[in-house]
Design a protein around this motif. Sequence first.
Motif, PDB file in Angstrom:
ATOM      1  N   TYR A   1     -18.430  19.239   8.978  1.00  0.00           N
ATOM      2  CA  TYR A   1     -17.325  20.157   9.287  1.00  0.00           C
ATOM      3  C   TYR A   1     -15.978  19.512   8.965  1.00  0.00           C
ATOM      4  CZ  TYR A   1     -14.272  23.202  12.001  1.00  0.00           C
ATOM      5  OH  TYR A   1     -13.272  24.048  12.396  1.00  0.00           O
ATOM      6  N   LEU A   2     -15.800  18.261   9.406  1.00  0.00           N
ATOM      7  CA  LEU A   2     -14.542  17.566   9.136  1.00  0.00           C
ATOM      8  C   LEU A   2     -14.360  17.323   7.641  1.00  0.00           C
ATOM      9  CD1 LEU A   2     -14.456  14.942  12.015  1.00  0.00           C
ATOM     10  CD2 LEU A   2     -13.012  16.951  11.763  1.00  0.00           C
ATOM     11  N   GLY A   3     -15.430  16.954   6.957  1.00  0.00           N
ATOM     12  CA  GLY A   3     -15.343  16.692   5.528  1.00  0.00           C
ATOM     13  C   GLY A   3     -14.961  17.918   4.725  1.00  0.00           C
ATOM     14  N   GLU A   4     -15.501  19.063   5.105  1.00  0.00           N
ATOM     15  CA  GLU A   4     -15.178  20.291   4.383  1.00  0.00           C
ATOM     16  C   GLU A   4     -13.745  20.730   4.625  1.00  0.00           C
ATOM     17  OE1 GLU A   4     -18.077  23.110   5.629  1.00  0.00           O
ATOM     18  OE2 GLU A   4     -19.653  22.269   4.347  1.00  0.00           O
ATOM     19  N   HIS A   5     -13.263  20.583   5.852  1.00  0.00           N
ATOM     20  CA  HIS A   5     -11.914  21.050   6.165  1.00  0.00           C
ATOM     21  C   HIS A   5     -10.827  20.068   5.753  1.00  0.00           C
ATOM     22  CE1 HIS A   5     -12.855  24.807   8.075  1.00  0.00           C
ATOM     23  NE2 HIS A   5     -13.855  24.215   8.714  1.00  0.00           N
ATOM     24  N   LEU A   6     -11.143  18.784   5.679  1.00  0.00           N
ATOM     25  CA  LEU A   6     -10.149  17.793   5.291  1.00  0.00           C
ATOM     26  C   LEU A   6     -10.302  17.338   3.842  1.00  0.00           C
ATOM     27  CD1 LEU A   6     -10.219  15.554   8.478  1.00  0.00           C
ATOM     28  CD2 LEU A   6      -8.578  17.347   7.894  1.00  0.00           C
ATOM     29  N   ASN A   7     -11.297  17.863   3.129  1.00  0.00           N
ATOM     30  CA  ASN A   7     -11.585  17.501   1.738  1.00  0.00           C
ATOM     31  C   ASN A   7     -11.777  15.995   1.576  1.00  0.00           C
ATOM     32  OD1 ASN A   7     -11.505  20.150   0.824  1.00  0.00           O
ATOM     33  ND2 ASN A   7      -9.288  20.069   0.569  1.00  0.00           N
TER      34      ASN A   7
ATOM     35  N   ILE B   1     -18.099  13.107   3.056  1.00  0.00           N
ATOM     36  CA  ILE B   1     -18.810  13.063   4.338  1.00  0.00           C
ATOM     37  C   ILE B   1     -19.278  11.660   4.652  1.00  0.00           C
ATOM     38  CG2 ILE B   1     -20.808  13.959   5.577  1.00  0.00           C
ATOM     39  CD1 ILE B   1     -20.546  16.465   3.781  1.00  0.00           C
ATOM     40  N   SER B   2     -19.670  10.920   3.644  1.00  0.00           N
ATOM     41  CA  SER B   2     -20.138   9.545   3.886  1.00  0.00           C
ATOM     42  C   SER B   2     -19.001   8.661   4.394  1.00  0.00           C
ATOM     43  CB  SER B   2     -20.749   8.959   2.623  1.00  0.00           C
ATOM     44  OG  SER B   2     -19.796   8.896   1.597  1.00  0.00           O
ATOM     45  N   LYS B   3     -17.779   8.885   3.932  1.00  0.00           N
ATOM     46  CA  LYS B   3     -16.642   8.108   4.430  1.00  0.00           C
ATOM     47  C   LYS B   3     -16.357   8.418   5.894  1.00  0.00           C
ATOM     48  CE  LYS B   3     -14.335   7.519   0.022  1.00  0.00           C
ATOM     49  NZ  LYS B   3     -13.131   7.771  -0.764  1.00  0.00           N
ATOM     50  N   ILE B   4     -16.502   9.662   6.271  1.00  0.00           N
ATOM     51  CA  ILE B   4     -16.278  10.028   7.670  1.00  0.00           C
ATOM     52  C   ILE B   4     -17.354   9.416   8.546  1.00  0.00           C
ATOM     53  CG2 ILE B   4     -16.194  11.954   9.291  1.00  0.00           C
ATOM     54  CD1 ILE B   4     -14.944  13.598   7.049  1.00  0.00           C
ATOM     55  N   ARG B   5     -18.602   9.442   8.098  1.00  0.00           N
ATOM     56  CA  ARG B   5     -19.685   8.825   8.860  1.00  0.00           C
ATOM     57  C   ARG B   5     -19.468   7.329   9.018  1.00  0.00           C
ATOM     58  NH1 ARG B   5     -24.213  12.273   5.881  1.00  0.00           N
ATOM     59  NH2 ARG B   5     -24.117  14.091   7.224  1.00  0.00           N
ATOM     60  N   LEU B   6     -19.069   6.673   7.939  1.00  0.00           N
ATOM     61  CA  LEU B   6     -18.782   5.241   8.031  1.00  0.00           C
ATOM     62  C   LEU B   6     -17.631   4.969   8.985  1.00  0.00           C
ATOM     63  CD1 LEU B   6     -19.204   4.032   4.358  1.00  0.00           C
ATOM     64  CD2 LEU B   6     -20.649   3.503   6.319  1.00  0.00           C
ATOM     65  N   PHE B   7     -16.622   5.838   8.987  1.00  0.00           N
ATOM     66  CA  PHE B   7     -15.515   5.692   9.920  1.00  0.00           C
ATOM     67  C   PHE B   7     -16.008   5.753  11.361  1.00  0.00           C
ATOM     68  CE2 PHE B   7     -12.421   7.819  12.660  1.00  0.00           C
ATOM     69  CZ  PHE B   7     -11.404   6.878  12.639  1.00  0.00           C
ATOM     70  N   PHE B   8     -16.859   6.722  11.678  1.00  0.00           N
ATOM     71  CA  PHE B   8     -17.397   6.821  13.033  1.00  0.00           C
ATOM     72  C   PHE B   8     -18.243   5.597  13.390  1.00  0.00           C
ATOM     73  CE2 PHE B   8     -16.588  11.469  13.037  1.00  0.00           C
ATOM     74  CZ  PHE B   8     -15.983  11.542  14.280  1.00  0.00           C
ATOM     75  N   ILE B   9     -19.020   5.112  12.453  1.00  0.00           N
ATOM     76  CA  ILE B   9     -19.867   3.947  12.729  1.00  0.00           C
ATOM     77  C   ILE B   9     -19.019   2.710  12.970  1.00  0.00           C
ATOM     78  CG2 ILE B   9     -21.546   2.372  11.706  1.00  0.00           C
ATOM     79  CD1 ILE B   9     -22.737   4.869  10.292  1.00  0.00           C
ATOM     80  N   TYR B  10     -18.071   2.432  12.087  1.00  0.00           N
ATOM     81  CA  TYR B  10     -17.252   1.225  12.222  1.00  0.00           C
ATOM     82  C   TYR B  10     -16.366   1.275  13.464  1.00  0.00           C
ATOM     83  CZ  TYR B  10     -18.657  -0.064   7.501  1.00  0.00           C
ATOM     84  OH  TYR B  10     -19.377  -0.411   6.390  1.00  0.00           O
ATOM     85  N   THR B  11     -15.764   2.415  13.721  1.00  0.00           N
ATOM     86  CA  THR B  11     -14.900   2.485  14.900  1.00  0.00           C
ATOM     87  C   THR B  11     -15.697   2.439  16.197  1.00  0.00           C
ATOM     88  OG1 THR B  11     -14.864   4.899  14.746  1.00  0.00           O
ATOM     89  CG2 THR B  11     -13.004   3.687  13.762  1.00  0.00           C
TER      90      THR B  11
END
Length: 73
Positions: free
Chosen positions: A19-25, A28-38
């Motif tokens: 959802y975040l990847g589609e709305h923020l362009n 998706i893999s970068k967003i997942r990595l962000f959640f994992i690292y943070t």
Amino acid sequence: MIQRVLTFFERYSFGVCTYLGEHLNISISKIRLFFIYTSFLSVGFPLVVYFFAGVVLDLRNYVKRARTRITDF
């Protein structure tokens, strides 16, 4: 084995990263990595945000489906 694990998480996850990847362009893999690292750096606080966002998205989809059923009559 790894593919089965990835398929399980893709199927049963809330879809927050998608959802975040589609709305923020953003990828998706970068967003997942962000959640994992943070989550490693901040002792799991982003996981709480992720689950809260997942519940909100599920409620939002539930309300949309309920509205369409009402208007179909």
